[in-house]
Design an enzyme around this catalytic site. Structure first.
Site, PDB file in Angstrom:
ATOM      1  N   ARG A   1       0.858  -1.189   0.000  1.00  0.00           N
ATOM      2  CA  ARG A   1       0.000   0.000   0.000  1.00  0.00           C
ATOM      3  C   ARG A   1       0.889   1.231   0.000  1.00  0.00           C
ATOM      4  NH1 ARG A   1       1.576   1.900   4.136  1.00  0.00           N
ATOM      5  NH2 ARG A   1       0.473   3.826   3.686  1.00  0.00           N
ATOM      6  N   GLY A   2       0.251   2.393  -0.213  1.00  0.00           N
ATOM      7  CA  GLY A   2       1.018   3.626  -0.349  1.00  0.00           C
ATOM      8  C   GLY A   2       1.277   3.847  -1.836  1.00  0.00           C
ATOM      9  N   ALA A   3       0.977   5.069  -2.310  1.00  0.00           N
ATOM     10  CA  ALA A   3       0.954   5.299  -3.764  1.00  0.00           C
ATOM     11  C   ALA A   3       2.234   4.865  -4.495  1.00  0.00           C
ATOM     12  CB  ALA A   3       0.622   6.764  -4.033  1.00  0.00           C
TER      13      ALA A   3
ATOM     14  N   ASP B   1      -1.795  10.787  -2.716  1.00  0.00           N
ATOM     15  CA  ASP B   1      -2.111   9.685  -3.630  1.00  0.00           C
ATOM     16  C   ASP B   1      -2.323  10.171  -5.054  1.00  0.00           C
ATOM     17  OD1 ASP B   1      -2.909   8.669  -0.801  1.00  0.00           O
ATOM     18  OD2 ASP B   1      -2.594   6.917  -2.077  1.00  0.00           O
TER      19      ASP B   1
ATOM     20  N   GLN C   1      -2.909   2.920   9.802  1.00  0.00           N
ATOM     21  CA  GLN C   1      -1.563   2.977   9.207  1.00  0.00           C
ATOM     22  C   GLN C   1      -0.574   3.719  10.107  1.00  0.00           C
ATOM     23  OE1 GLN C   1      -4.377   3.533   7.448  1.00  0.00           O
ATOM     24  NE2 GLN C   1      -4.164   2.945   5.312  1.00  0.00           N
TER      25      GLN C   1
ATOM     26  N   ASN D   1      -5.498  12.384  -0.432  1.00  0.00           N
ATOM     27  CA  ASN D   1      -4.652  11.590   0.476  1.00  0.00           C
ATOM     28  C   ASN D   1      -5.587  10.862   1.435  1.00  0.00           C
ATOM     29  OD1 ASN D   1      -1.973  10.818   1.319  1.00  0.00           O
ATOM     30  ND2 ASN D   1      -2.332  11.978   3.195  1.00  0.00           N
ATOM     31  N   LYS D   2      -5.002  10.061   2.301  1.00  0.00           N
ATOM     32  CA  LYS D   2      -5.770   9.235   3.235  1.00  0.00           C
ATOM     33  C   LYS D   2      -6.875  10.018   3.931  1.00  0.00           C
ATOM     34  CE  LYS D   2      -5.525   5.800   3.653  1.00  0.00           C
ATOM     35  NZ  LYS D   2      -6.459   4.929   2.893  1.00  0.00           N
TER      36      LYS D   2
ATOM     37  N   ARG E   1      -7.041  -0.544  -7.511  1.00  0.00           N
ATOM     38  CA  ARG E   1      -7.316   0.595  -6.607  1.00  0.00           C
ATOM     39  C   ARG E   1      -7.341   1.851  -7.471  1.00  0.00           C
ATOM     40  NH1 ARG E   1      -4.369   1.110  -0.983  1.00  0.00           N
ATOM     41  NH2 ARG E   1      -6.313   2.193  -0.530  1.00  0.00           N
TER      42      ARG E   1
HETATM   43  O1  MRU Z   1      -4.738   3.370   1.480  1.00  0.00           O
HETATM   44  P1  MRU Z   1      -3.258   3.562   1.542  1.00  0.00           P
HETATM   45  O2  MRU Z   1      -2.673   3.124   2.842  1.00  0.00           O
HETATM   46  O3  MRU Z   1      -2.574   2.966   0.342  1.00  0.00           O
HETATM   47  O4  MRU Z   1      -3.090   5.111   1.431  1.00  0.00           O
HETATM   48  C1  MRU Z   1      -1.827   5.699   1.512  1.00  0.00           C
HETATM   49  C2  MRU Z   1      -1.890   7.126   1.837  1.00  0.00           C
HETATM   50  O5  MRU Z   1      -2.879   7.792   1.668  1.00  0.00           O
HETATM   51  C3  MRU Z   1      -0.650   7.704   2.400  1.00  0.00           C
HETATM   52  O6  MRU Z   1      -0.981   8.693   3.306  1.00  0.00           O
HETATM   53  C4  MRU Z   1       0.281   8.335   1.478  1.00  0.00           C
HETATM   54  O7  MRU Z   1       0.410   9.648   1.649  1.00  0.00           O
HETATM   55  C5  MRU Z   1       0.357   8.087   0.092  1.00  0.00           C
HETATM   56  S1  MRU Z   1       1.695   7.013  -0.075  1.00  0.00           S
HETATM   57  C6  MRU Z   1       3.180   7.813   0.294  1.00  0.00           C
END
Ligand code: MRU
Length: 330
Positions: A51-53, A223, A183, A233-234, A85
């Site tokens: 996970r994480g972009a 993201d 997370q 973002n999250k 995703r």
């Molecule tokens: O759903 P996730 O855990 O994949 O989302 C990740 C995020 O939103 C992170 O905060 C992040 O900023 C992006 S990845 C460096």
């Protein structure tokens, strides 16, 4: 990144198998998931083994190579990965990039290796640029996990903190717990491994510390970032940004150029992933809510550009209005 098993990346390749630290098992157990087929990789992205972009992008790059090598064809490979995703931009860049490389005759695994190294280099540069913002004694708040786990190595939002810490500056990090997937525990795991002082706080404690004058800066990842500087973002990032502005706290977004999507004029057009309601209703498979209760579970929110002090990128730090001019296409 430092782990109890030594230096590790969160994603790597062994011959034609994609290896990933299984982020569903952390922080309690450090296990490696081996993905050998296109379906395995799609599963890992959907279920958040990875996970994480930027890390999703790298997994998708290797997933594309696996799809091509196992005869799935470029069309099916691309469609399956792109439907895993929807929000993180890196995935879309990565799949297109590897398919183009294959069309021009390059070995797809080697192309994926280069894509991975380029992203890691970008994160290293984000660390160097962002560390310049961090003074000795600063207290910094971060949301979700935008560390090495989320980007294979160094991290995006965590990269400047690592560099400042390695340079000997004393820093303190508020780590948002980040409901519903928590997370923040991943961020804490990384910071503990690096020896960076921090505390995990419940998401709704952030405003309390901001108003008390105890937060000097916020740094988050992203993201997807659109041409006008809006970004996804999250879930929960938007409210942190509004609170930061209300309390005159600088709010920075750290991301490599692979997360920018200049084809979208504004954040209104970003597709926001809705995830299974079980993620809200249960914790570690145990129901914490009344039987029969339903939940809503948007995985991301969009923060308008006016809340962003600057984007920390591999090419430098830019105001939202300058980002398109200075960054161009990745
Ligand atoms: O759903 P996730 O855990 O994949 O989302 C990740 C995020 O939103 C992170 O905060 C992040 O900023 C992006 S990845 C460096």
């Amino acid at each position: 990144m430092k782990t109890k098993k030594g230096e590790m990346r969160s994603v790597w390749r062994s011959k034609e198998t994609l290896m990933m630290i299984d982020q569903r098992r952390l922080p309690h157990s450090l296990e490696v998931f081996e993905a050998k087929t296109l379906e395995d990789v799609v599963f890992c992205i959907k279920e958040m083994v990875v996970r994480g972009a930027p890390a999703i992008g790298i997994a998708a790059a290797y997933g594309t190579a696996i799809g091509i090598a196992t005869g799935c064809g470029a069309g099916r490979t691309s469609t399956s990965l792109k439907s895993s995703r929807p929000t993180a931009m890196d995935l879309f860049h990565a799949v297109d990039h590897i398919i183009e490389s294959a069309r021009s005759g390059q070995n797809s695994f080697i192309a994926a290796d280069s894509y991975c190294e380029e992203v890691v280099d970008k994160c290293r540069s984000i660390g160097r640029h962002g560390a310049g913002l961090i003074r000795d004694g600063m207290r910094i708040l971060t949301h979700c996990n935008a560390g090495a786990l989320a980007s294979v190595d160094y991290g995006t939002a965590l990269a400047p903190l690592r560099v400042a810490h390695q340079d000997g500056r004393r820093i303190f990090v508020y780590v948002d717990e980040t409901r519903p997937r928590l997370q923040g525990a991943l961020t804490s795991w990384e910071l503990l491994n690096e020896g960076i002082e921090h505390r995990i706080i419940a998401d709704n404690a952030a405003g309390y510390y901001m108003r008390a004058g105890k937060v000097d800066m916020v740094i988050v990842g992203a993201d997807r970032i659109t041409a006008n500087g809006d970004f996804a973002n999250k879930i929960g990032t938007y409210e942190k940004a509004v609170l930061a502005k209300e309390n005159s706290i600088p709010f920075y977004v750290a991301a490599p150029s692979t997360t920018f999507d200049f084809s979208l004029a504004s954040g209104e057009s970003i597709e926001i992933e809705e995830r299974d309601e079980a993620e809200v209703l249960e914790i570690l498979g145990k129901r914490i809510t009344p039987n029969g209760a339903r939940a809503l579970n948007p995985a991301f929110d969009v923060t308008p550009a006016r809340y962003v002090t600057g984007f920390i990128t591999e090419k430098g730090i830019f105001k939202p209005e300058d980002v398109k001019r200075f960054l161009g296409s990745p």
